[in-house]
Design a protein around this motif. Structure first.
Motif: not given
Length: 304
Positions: A79-92, A53-58
């Motif tokens: 587009k990416y699946t929820e699992d992928t998004l969670v791995v690389y951050g969801v802050v926005p 919740r603190h970052f996004i590895d954009i």
């Protein structure tokens, strides 16, 4: 994550951007909102699922992804699946979710939730405005610059923010909060190259024994970036840390204000006298003490 000091300053100063209908309540509870600005960082080590919740590895999503990434959660999941998004951050996306929660809390008059969510929302908004929260190279570990995260977000504000101009004007209504927080992440990511380049350039030209120093923190003596190195780096950044703190302050106040407007402009003054019970405060203190046990793996950024 900004360091504890910067997070607390951002939440505190954001209170003074609010209109007269809100500022009485927020000023009365300013100590709580300030002190608890750091709670989400503490939860990273105690609550499963908190860290993303603190970052996004954009940059893992490809070239220019900061401009191409789907802004809305449903589109991104497709587009990416929820699992992928969670791995690389969801802050926005998490900021927007917190915005909905705070609006609902204001609408129904849940004063406890208003205070907790206001404090937490300020934290996540501030995180989205940190350049190193938008990259997989979040601590310079991929470029031989390990420790740069704490230098930029903790050391520099602690040393130099007393001279920053934090008068950012009044909070404004945000027409589209989801796009607004993404714009904050875009501006932060656009500053990333300078964050990394100037540190590497300064390290190249400064004498190796002048980069670090030792300072006493409580009962411990710790290695820190020297004041001379920090000052030169701060000057090379040409006001960047101040700009990002100002943007975070204005954005936090504006999100709080937008939640209040969207909730129907409830009378917050009637909640001025609210106090958490001793039992509630004790329970919360115990919960937050769990972070010291570091039961959950999380990114190590700075020495908090």
């Amino acid at each position: 994550m900004w360091g504890f000091y910067a997070h607390q300053q951002i939440n505190r100063i954001a209170v003074f951007t609010l209109p007269i209908e809100m500022i009485g309540f927020y000023k009365h509870h300013i100590q709580y909102i300030t002190e608890n600005a750091v709670n989400p960082d503490k939860r990273r080590y105690a609550v499963e699922g908190e860290a993303p919740r603190h970052f996004i590895d954009i940059d893992v999503y490809g070239d220019s992804a900061i401009y191409k990434m789907p802004r809305y959660w449903k589109d991104a999941v497709e587009k990416y699946t929820e699992d992928t998004l969670v791995v690389y951050g969801v802050v926005p996306w998490h900021v927007n979710q917190m915005r909905y929660r705070l609006t609902d809390a204001m609408r129904i008059g849940d004063v406890k939730a208003i205070l907790v969510l206001s404090s937490d929302l300020g934290h996540y908004i501030a995180d989205a405005n940190v350049p190193l929260h938008t990259t997989k190279n979040y601590n310079g570990q991929l470029t031989g610059q390990h420790g740069i995260h704490g230098l930029w977000e903790s050391r520099l504000p602690e040393l130099f923010s007393a001279k920053y101009d934090f008068f950012v004007g009044k909070a404004r209504y945000i027409d589209n909060p989801q796009l607004e927080i993404w714009q904050g992440a875009v501006r932060a990511h656009e500053a990333l190259d300078s964050v990394l380049y100037f540190e590497k350039e300064l390290t190249r030209i400064i004498e190796s024994d002048k980069k670090y120093a030792f300072e006493t923190r409580g009962r411990n003596t710790v290695q820190v970036y020297s004041r001379d190195f920090s000052k030169k780096y701060h000057e090379m950044l040409n006001g960047m840390v101040e700009r990002q703190m100002r943007r975070a302050i204005e954005m936090v106040g504006s999100f709080w204000y937008t939640c209040w407007i969207d909730a129907g402009q409830p009378d917050l003054d009637k909640f001025r006298s609210f106090q958490f019970s001793d039992e509630e405060l004790k329970k919360r203190k115990i919960e937050l003490e769990e972070w010291k046990k570091k039961k959950i793996e999380s990114r190590q950024h700075e020495n908090n």
